[in-house]
Enzyme design. Structure first.
Site, short mmCIF file in Angstrom:
data_model
loop_
_atom_site.label_atom_id
_atom_site.label_comp_id
_atom_site.label_asym_id
_atom_site.label_seq_id
_atom_site.Cartn_x
_atom_site.Cartn_y
_atom_site.Cartn_z
N HIS A 2 0.80 -1.23 0.00
CA HIS A 2 0.00 0.00 0.00
C HIS A 2 0.83 1.28 0.00
CE1 HIS A 2 -2.25 -3.26 2.03
NE2 HIS A 2 -3.20 -2.87 1.20
N ILE A 58 -4.13 13.68 13.07
CA ILE A 58 -4.95 14.89 13.22
C ILE A 58 -6.17 14.73 12.32
CG2 ILE A 58 -3.10 16.42 13.97
CD1 ILE A 58 -2.87 17.47 11.13
N GLY A 59 -7.34 14.84 12.94
CA GLY A 59 -8.57 14.62 12.18
C GLY A 59 -9.71 15.43 12.76
N THR A 60 -10.90 15.14 12.29
CA THR A 60 -12.09 15.81 12.79
C THR A 60 -12.95 14.83 13.56
OG1 THR A 60 -13.24 15.36 10.71
CG2 THR A 60 -12.13 17.49 10.91
N MET A 83 -13.47 7.75 13.95
CA MET A 83 -13.45 6.40 13.40
C MET A 83 -12.10 5.70 13.41
SD MET A 83 -16.09 6.85 10.16
CE MET A 83 -16.29 5.09 9.97
N ASP A 97 -18.42 19.42 13.89
CA ASP A 97 -19.87 19.53 14.06
C ASP A 97 -20.24 19.00 15.44
OD1 ASP A 97 -21.11 16.47 12.94
OD2 ASP A 97 -19.01 17.01 12.73
#
Length: 233
Positions: free
Chosen positions: A4, A88-90, A180, A204
């Site tokens: 990958h 790093i994400g939401t 997730m 959100d």
């Protein structure tokens, strides 16, 4: 090279920032790094290496969900000897303790996924981050005057069909939001003796139904990018 990742051995630096969206990885490379170069692009899951204020650092996309994230984390650590991984994400907030644009340092990740139970012989695994990375994030946030929120996250295998009646229960147990990947990231890092941490920007609020516009998401994410680069640099 792995199935990958088509980077050469040595292309990745020991410190790597992870994002689910490969376009965010490209955005960070183009707008925040010096001497950035693309080092992998299999399945359009982009990776870059470059410098931030003279410090070598790498970036890598990992896709959505535990399964995708853990594939890339495993290959980065086992094949490319990455030592520190910062996702790093939401996330969607479920607690009144956090609001839009807040940055959460994830100190623990519960999950509805069975992956960690399979990994841990059907026992409950305490999916937690590396203390040193957590301390660096906290100290860097203080220096940058960022009001870093600290608490647990719920990692779900579901994006659309999570049981909304569980929000109150999760908030009661100091879970600040839902995303997730964190539980899988932490478990894989623990298994492979790597250091990992997850930071999430609230895009959100699942209780109040507030949400950031696309432009506001970019501005909010920029603050977290700077925090990530400063603490890893």
């Amino acid at each position: 090279m792995t199935p990958h990742i088509n980077a050469k051995i040595g292309d990745f630096h020991p410190q790597c920032i992870l994002c689910g969206d490969p376009l965010r990885v490209s955005y960070i490379a183009k707008n925040f790094l010096q001497d950035a170069r693309e080092i992998t692009n299999v399945r359009n899951m982009l990776g870059f290496s470059g410098k931030y204020k003279g410090k070598e650092i790498s970036l890598m996309g990992h896709g959505m969900g535990i399964a995708s994230c853990t594939i890339y984390v495993t290959e980065l650590v086992k094949t490319y000897q990455v030592k520190e991984l910062l996702r790093i994400g939401t996330c969607g907030a479920i607690s009144p303790k956090v609001g839009l644009r807040d940055i959460i340092m994830v100190t623990g990740a519960s999950t509805d996924s069975k992956t960690n139970r399979i990994r841990f012989l059907n026992h409950d695994l305490s999916a937690t981050p590396d203390f040193e990375l957590s301390l660096r994030a906290y100290q860097t946030a203080k220096r940058l005057e960022i009001d870093l929120k600290v608490g647990n996250i719920f990692t779900s295998d579901f994006f659309y069909s999570f049981e909304t009646h569980a929000f109150d229960l999760l908030a009661k147990y100091n879970h600040l939001g839902i995303e997730m990947e964190a539980a899988g990231l932490y478990a894989t890092a623990m298994e492979l003796s790597a250091k990992a941490l997850c930071l999430c920007s609230v895009s959100d609020h699942l209780i109040t139904k507030e949400a950031l516009s696309p432009k506001e998401r970019i501005e909010s994410f920029n603050n977290m990018i700077i925090l990530a680069l400063e603490m890893m640099g």
